[in-house]
Design an enzyme around this catalytic site. Structure first.
Site, PDB file in Angstrom:
ATOM      1  N   ASP A  16       1.018  -1.202  -0.068  1.00  0.00           N
ATOM      2  CA  ASP A  16      -0.172   0.000  -0.053  1.00  0.00           C
ATOM      3  C   ASP A  16       0.759   1.141  -0.136  1.00  0.00           C
ATOM      4  O   ASP A  16       0.784   2.282  -0.622  1.00  0.00           O
ATOM      5  CB  ASP A  16      -0.814  -0.199   1.422  1.00  0.00           C
ATOM      6  CG  ASP A  16      -1.863   1.085   1.135  1.00  0.00           C
ATOM      7  OD1 ASP A  16      -2.437   1.502   0.022  1.00  0.00           O
ATOM      8  OD2 ASP A  16      -2.598   1.534   2.278  1.00  0.00           O
ATOM      9  N   HIS A  44      -5.929   6.464   7.087  1.00  0.00           N
ATOM     10  CA  HIS A  44      -5.201   7.512   6.577  1.00  0.00           C
ATOM     11  C   HIS A  44      -5.155   8.882   7.504  1.00  0.00           C
ATOM     12  O   HIS A  44      -6.028   8.878   8.153  1.00  0.00           O
ATOM     13  CB  HIS A  44      -5.443   7.642   5.175  1.00  0.00           C
ATOM     14  CG  HIS A  44      -5.237   6.608   4.191  1.00  0.00           C
ATOM     15  ND1 HIS A  44      -4.570   6.891   3.051  1.00  0.00           N
ATOM     16  CD2 HIS A  44      -5.400   5.372   4.402  1.00  0.00           C
ATOM     17  CE1 HIS A  44      -4.297   5.397   2.274  1.00  0.00           C
ATOM     18  NE2 HIS A  44      -4.803   4.817   3.320  1.00  0.00           N
ATOM     19  N   CYS A  55      -3.581   6.267  -2.324  1.00  0.00           N
ATOM     20  CA  CYS A  55      -4.446   5.669  -3.040  1.00  0.00           C
ATOM     21  C   CYS A  55      -4.572   6.127  -4.594  1.00  0.00           C
ATOM     22  O   CYS A  55      -5.071   7.280  -4.577  1.00  0.00           O
ATOM     23  CB  CYS A  55      -6.008   5.254  -2.301  1.00  0.00           C
ATOM     24  SG  CYS A  55      -7.164   4.222  -3.519  1.00  0.00           S
TER      25      CYS A  55
END
Length: 311
Positions: A25, A219, A250
């Site tokens: 990620d 986040h 993202c």
């Protein structure tokens, strides 16, 4: 490490498992792919620091995430450590085939609580994406492979606004009914606040989802990730996703900034007397090393503070 003392709070777990998401990620949103040998060293450094769960890569088509196109080569370079889990993200049965062929024993699927993000991220509706995941999960469980379900946009969506808790609960129940072994709740654009976190966790447990299967993934867009994490711990969560040095974002939601920095999380947990098994100093060294390779400083405040102390 708690250099300024330990003061526990009542009602918190004594140990937390950190799911380190930096290699997948964290790196998937970089403008340019890093060399595979750098990724392999990054993962090995994270394990050496004491991490027991390190999300390594993704088998998503390289057209969608070119930064992780070297998944097979990366896994082939790693020396796997006993007692450490190395989950990989798989989007479909083709991705599962690739993962199983390399001996992967932990996978993850990536669902959305909102229709707009499901279409942008998976090019499918929520129902269509769950239909796609069902045979992946069923086959993985038949092969005794653990399956983590990421559920994104659990609190807010940049196109749809506030996301009702019941919508999240409905999708979460379907994922767990498929056979997923863990559910990671994603605050994809970082808009959650502690009250919203408490309300969603309460709704999930009321719906029969065991808190021991729930992870949180915050986040830090508005600086709320640590506060939200503490709230989750107060409600029984013991699995927290974090990214070394605060790497991440993202690619399909431009308002999503970096993940909660693992070092910032470790500083808080150490001060609360909560064990993780991760060596903060080693992790800071790793994040400084990675920042040099990315050509920019780490956004983690703990990395900045303690790296300066070491100079």
């Amino acid at each position: 490490m708690a250099a300024y003392g330990v003061t526990p709070l009542s009602g918190l777990p004594t140990r937390v498992t950190i799911c380190e998401v930096g290699p997948r990620d964290g790196l998937q949103n970089e403008a340019r792919p890093l060399p595979v040998e750098v990724k392999a060293e990054f993962i090995e450094r994270l394990v050496d620091a004491g991490h027991t769960v390190v999300e390594t890569t993704s088998f998503v088509h390289p057209r969608w995430v070119p930064q992780l196109a070297d998944a097979e080569e990366l896994l082939g370079r790693l020396t796997f450590t006993d007692g450490v889990r190395y989950p990989v993200l798989v989007p479909n049965e083709r991705g599962l085939d690739r993962a199983l062929a390399l001996g992967v024993r932990d996978i993850a699927v990536f669902a959305s609580a909102t229709e707009t993000f499901a279409r942008r991220n998976l090019n499918r509706t929520v129902d269509e994406s769950l239909t796609m995941f069902a045979p992946v999960v069923e086959r993985a469980r038949r092969e005794e492979v653990r399956v983590r379900a990421y559920l994104s946009m659990c609190f807010g969506d940049p196109w749809e606004g506030e996301v009702p808790a019941q919508r999240v609960v409905d999708v979460a129940k379907r994922l767990m009914a498929m056979g997923c072994t863990e559910l990671s709740l994603g605050d994809t654009i970082g808009v959650a606040t502690p009250g919203r976190v408490a309300a969603l966790l309460g709704a999930l447990t009321s719906a029969g989802i065991g808190i021991e299967t729930v992870a949180v993934h915050f986040h830090d867009t508005y600086g709320q990730a640590l506060a939200n994490t503490l709230t989750a711990l107060q409600h029984g969560v013991t699995i927290v996703d974090a990214s070394a040095g605060g790497l991440g974002g993202c690619p399909y939601a431009k308002s999503a900034t970096g993940n909660l920095a693992t070092e910032d999380l470790l500083w808080q947990l150490a001060g609360l007397g909560i064990e993780t098994g991760v060596d903060l100093r080693k992790l800071i060294d790793t994040s400084v090393w990675m920042a040099e390779r990315l050509g920019r400083p780490s956004p983690s405040r703990t990395v900045t503070a303690l790296a300066e102390e070491n100079r």
